[in-house]
Scaffold this active site. Structure first.
Site, PDB file in Angstrom:
ATOM      1  N   ASN A  67       0.930  -1.217   0.069  1.00  0.00           N
ATOM      2  CA  ASN A  67      -0.051  -0.019   0.035  1.00  0.00           C
ATOM      3  C   ASN A  67       0.847   1.238  -0.028  1.00  0.00           C
ATOM      4  O   ASN A  67       0.353   2.335   0.465  1.00  0.00           O
ATOM      5  CB  ASN A  67      -0.951  -0.021   1.177  1.00  0.00           C
ATOM      6  CG  ASN A  67      -0.309  -0.413   2.483  1.00  0.00           C
ATOM      7  OD1 ASN A  67       0.924  -0.150   2.439  1.00  0.00           O
ATOM      8  ND2 ASN A  67      -1.144  -0.426   3.480  1.00  0.00           N
ATOM      9  N   GLN A 121      -6.073   3.404  18.531  1.00  0.00           N
ATOM     10  CA  GLN A 121      -7.020   3.011  17.360  1.00  0.00           C
ATOM     11  C   GLN A 121      -7.993   2.106  17.766  1.00  0.00           C
ATOM     12  O   GLN A 121      -7.621   0.882  18.256  1.00  0.00           O
ATOM     13  CB  GLN A 121      -6.271   2.774  16.176  1.00  0.00           C
ATOM     14  CG  GLN A 121      -5.386   3.917  15.571  1.00  0.00           C
ATOM     15  CD  GLN A 121      -4.684   3.754  14.327  1.00  0.00           C
ATOM     16  OE1 GLN A 121      -4.281   4.444  13.655  1.00  0.00           O
ATOM     17  NE2 GLN A 121      -5.128   2.583  13.577  1.00  0.00           N
ATOM     18  N   HIS A 136      -7.920   6.215   9.924  1.00  0.00           N
ATOM     19  CA  HIS A 136      -6.623   5.403   9.457  1.00  0.00           C
ATOM     20  C   HIS A 136      -7.076   4.551   8.159  1.00  0.00           C
ATOM     21  O   HIS A 136      -7.662   3.567   8.106  1.00  0.00           O
ATOM     22  CB  HIS A 136      -5.941   4.248  10.551  1.00  0.00           C
ATOM     23  CG  HIS A 136      -4.802   3.579  10.111  1.00  0.00           C
ATOM     24  ND1 HIS A 136      -4.093   2.769  10.693  1.00  0.00           N
ATOM     25  CD2 HIS A 136      -4.153   3.728   8.860  1.00  0.00           C
ATOM     26  CE1 HIS A 136      -2.973   2.556  10.183  1.00  0.00           C
ATOM     27  NE2 HIS A 136      -2.836   2.960   8.877  1.00  0.00           N
ATOM     28  N   ARG A 145       2.953   6.434  11.970  1.00  0.00           N
ATOM     29  CA  ARG A 145       2.272   5.946  13.170  1.00  0.00           C
ATOM     30  C   ARG A 145       1.948   7.223  14.037  1.00  0.00           C
ATOM     31  O   ARG A 145       2.780   8.050  14.219  1.00  0.00           O
ATOM     32  CB  ARG A 145       3.233   4.755  13.851  1.00  0.00           C
ATOM     33  CG  ARG A 145       3.040   3.494  12.985  1.00  0.00           C
ATOM     34  CD  ARG A 145       1.676   2.892  13.235  1.00  0.00           C
ATOM     35  NE  ARG A 145       1.529   1.610  12.270  1.00  0.00           N
ATOM     36  CZ  ARG A 145       1.103   1.506  11.035  1.00  0.00           C
ATOM     37  NH1 ARG A 145       0.622   2.533  10.447  1.00  0.00           N
ATOM     38  NH2 ARG A 145       1.127   0.473  10.473  1.00  0.00           N
TER      39      ARG A 145
HETATM   40  P1  NAI Z   1      10.316   0.915   4.514  1.00  0.00           P
HETATM   41  O1  NAI Z   1      10.766  -0.183   5.297  1.00  0.00           O
HETATM   42  O2  NAI Z   1      10.422   0.874   3.029  1.00  0.00           O
HETATM   43  O3  NAI Z   1      10.912   2.363   4.941  1.00  0.00           O
HETATM   44  C1  NAI Z   1      11.071   2.821   6.158  1.00  0.00           C
HETATM   45  C2  NAI Z   1      12.185   3.536   6.455  1.00  0.00           C
HETATM   46  O4  NAI Z   1      12.355   4.286   7.691  1.00  0.00           O
HETATM   47  C3  NAI Z   1      13.559   3.341   5.976  1.00  0.00           C
HETATM   48  O5  NAI Z   1      14.381   3.763   5.149  1.00  0.00           O
HETATM   49  C4  NAI Z   1      14.404   3.205   7.409  1.00  0.00           C
HETATM   50  O6  NAI Z   1      15.789   3.173   7.427  1.00  0.00           O
HETATM   51  C5  NAI Z   1      13.587   4.605   7.812  1.00  0.00           C
HETATM   52  N1  NAI Z   1      13.749   4.651   9.612  1.00  0.00           N
HETATM   53  C6  NAI Z   1      13.388   3.752  10.435  1.00  0.00           C
HETATM   54  N2  NAI Z   1      13.772   4.466  11.494  1.00  0.00           N
HETATM   55  C7  NAI Z   1      14.108   5.533  11.402  1.00  0.00           C
HETATM   56  C8  NAI Z   1      14.278   6.733  12.186  1.00  0.00           C
HETATM   57  N3  NAI Z   1      14.586   6.724  13.516  1.00  0.00           N
HETATM   58  N4  NAI Z   1      14.688   8.088  11.510  1.00  0.00           N
HETATM   59  C9  NAI Z   1      14.485   8.030  10.205  1.00  0.00           C
HETATM   60  N5  NAI Z   1      14.207   6.925   9.310  1.00  0.00           N
HETATM   61  C10 NAI Z   1      14.117   5.934  10.072  1.00  0.00           C
HETATM   62  O7  NAI Z   1       8.806   1.165   5.028  1.00  0.00           O
HETATM   63  P2  NAI Z   1       7.638   2.005   4.177  1.00  0.00           P
HETATM   64  O8  NAI Z   1       6.830   0.843   3.387  1.00  0.00           O
HETATM   65  O9  NAI Z   1       7.872   2.984   3.530  1.00  0.00           O
HETATM   66  O10 NAI Z   1       6.545   2.122   5.454  1.00  0.00           O
HETATM   67  C11 NAI Z   1       6.954   3.087   6.547  1.00  0.00           C
HETATM   68  C12 NAI Z   1       5.906   3.007   7.532  1.00  0.00           C
HETATM   69  O11 NAI Z   1       4.559   3.847   7.032  1.00  0.00           O
HETATM   70  C13 NAI Z   1       5.286   1.868   7.890  1.00  0.00           C
HETATM   71  O12 NAI Z   1       6.286   1.192   8.786  1.00  0.00           O
HETATM   72  C14 NAI Z   1       4.138   2.060   8.687  1.00  0.00           C
HETATM   73  O13 NAI Z   1       4.184   2.373   9.869  1.00  0.00           O
HETATM   74  C15 NAI Z   1       3.567   3.352   7.691  1.00  0.00           C
HETATM   75  N6  NAI Z   1       2.507   2.804   6.967  1.00  0.00           N
HETATM   76  C16 NAI Z   1       1.322   3.434   7.063  1.00  0.00           C
HETATM   77  C17 NAI Z   1       0.127   3.138   6.260  1.00  0.00           C
HETATM   78  C18 NAI Z   1      -1.053   3.917   6.555  1.00  0.00           C
HETATM   79  O14 NAI Z   1      -2.314   3.295   6.050  1.00  0.00           O
HETATM   80  N7  NAI Z   1      -1.080   4.895   7.268  1.00  0.00           N
HETATM   81  C19 NAI Z   1       0.365   2.084   5.310  1.00  0.00           C
HETATM   82  C20 NAI Z   1       1.550   1.671   5.043  1.00  0.00           C
HETATM   83  C21 NAI Z   1       2.697   1.981   5.921  1.00  0.00           C
END
Ligand code: NAI
Length: 358
Positions: free
Chosen positions: A117, A285, A309, A256
């Site tokens: 997503n 939530q 959400h 989040r």
């Molecule tokens: P991803 O794993 O591809 O990218 C996450 C990035 O965040 C990575 O590059 C990582 O190094 C970085 N990161 C981790 N800790 C960090 C920190 N302390 N400071 C800066 N960067 C940091 O994950 P993706 O697919 O981009 O998703 C990210 C988040 O988005 C998910 O974990 C989820 O919580 C949220 N999400 C929300 C959705 C919604 O419906 N609102 C749906 C899908 C994801």
């Protein structure tokens, strides 16, 4: 084998719209498939407290399916009780509702449908940035009220062109946000992430990495949060960090809720330190009726772009994460290898570097 799925109640909408797959009514499209193979499939939305279906069935379930949209919180205590549990599947992206360190200790695998997503969220981020910067919601509310006073909304409406936009986290979503911002001719695109983008990827969106968080926030007109929730990001946006934001910056959080301190963000919006806050994720939530983020406004009466959400649960996204869940299950049932990018916790260890530096 017993498979337990905690999904949300879709009600009338889910009866009328079978593509609402992530609901207890439509069961991720898995019911017939699992039952025809002789497995027991329990689906419920009841997830809080010892009498919930979640806690009752967890004790002997082998597979747990949850979604971030209606999170069944799998704490360390509950891991102790889940004697038969082998694998947790997140139908979607973001497994912070599971105590991942406890999953490591109990050698229980955690997988998510990576990428399912990310476009859906990136599009929502762009929309949220625009609706804040252009002061869209107060303008629309004015029209519904029957009023027409252009100056009241134009006084706080700007162009995105010429602004500095930064993402905290430049993974799948963060990078897609940067890509989608390119045609807006922003002054600069910057990012904060301990994992630097590959040089060619950074170059193609002309994004500059800033290594210090305070330095990063102080340069941004708009900040979008796109990192997972883990011990290093819980409460990251707090009173102290907000002091380093540019006065009147806009903040979008679709990552989040608990990455932001709810009261600190509300206070910053009230004083005008933030001009706007938008997103779809909440620290609890479903969010309680009286949650401060539902109604808090900036001093001009706008700046709130909060929704439930749903950014990552468009009908397109639901098809992708339902299919992805099925394929993870199929791999598990038939002892086939899992796709590497879906594995968050393997047997006894983190298989991703996205949930914190360790
Ligand atoms: P991803 O794993 O591809 O990218 C996450 C990035 O965040 C990575 O590059 C990582 O190094 C970085 N990161 C981790 N800790 C960090 C920190 N302390 N400071 C800066 N960067 C940091 O994950 P993706 O697919 O981009 O998703 C990210 C988040 O988005 C998910 O974990 C989820 O919580 C949220 N999400 C929300 C959705 C919604 O419906 N609102 C749906 C899908 C994801």
């Amino acid at each position: 084998m017993k498979v337990l799925a905690i999904l949300y109640e879709g009600g009338k909408a889910a009866q009328e719209e079978p593509r609402l797959l992530g609901t207890i009514e439509n069961k991720l499209g898995l019911k017939d498939w699992l039952e025809s193979r002789g497995h027991e499939f329990i689906v419920s939305s009841s997830k809080e407290g010892p009498e919930s279906d979640f806690q009752k069935h967890l004790v002997d379930a082998e597979v747990l399916i949850t979604t971030p949209f209606h999170p069944g919180y799998l704490t360390r205590d509950l891991f102790e009780k889940a004697k038969n549990l082998k694998i947790c599947i997140t139908a979607g992206v973001g497994s912070d509702h599971i105590d991942l360190n406890a999953a490591v200790d109990h050698r229980i695998q955690v997988l998510e449908v990576s990428g399912s997503n990310v476009v859906s969220v990136a599009e929502h981020v762009i929309m949220s940035i625009l609706l804040l910067v252009r002061n869209f919601i107060p303008a629309h509310e004015m029209i519904e009220r029957g009023d027409w006073q252009v100056s009241d909304v134009a006084r706080n409406a700007f162009d995105l062109e010429g602004k500095v936009v930064g993402t905290i986290g430049a993974g799948r979503i963060g990078y897609r946000v940067l890509q989608r911002l390119v045609p807006f001719d922003c002054k600069e695109l910057i990012y904060y992430d301990y994992a630097p983008l590959p040089a060619a990827a950074a170059e193609s969106v002309k994004a500059r990495r800033v290594e210090d968080l305070k330095d990063f926030v102080s340069q941004c007109d708009v900040i979008t949060i796109n990192c997972p929730l883990h011990e290093g990001t819980r409460g990251l946006i707090n009173t102290e960090l907000l002091k380093h934001f540019k006065k009147g910056a806009w903040l979008v959080n679709t990552a989040r809720g608990a990455i932001c301190d709810a009261d600190a963000v509300a206070a910053a919006l009230k004083t005008g330190q933030l001009s706007g806050y938008a997103g779809d994720v909440w620290n609890v939530q479903p969010a309680p009726k009286e949650h401060v983020w539902r109604t808090v406004k900036n001093p001009l009466g706008g700046g709130n772009g909060m929704v439930p959400h749903y950014s990552g649960t468009t009908l397109d996204a639901q098809a992708r994460y339902a299919n992805g869940t099925k394929s993870i299950l199929d791999n598990y049932l038939n002892d086939k290898p899992q796709e590497v990018q879906n594995v968050i916790i393997g047997l006894g260890k983190y298989e991703t570097r996205a949930y914190g530096q360790r």
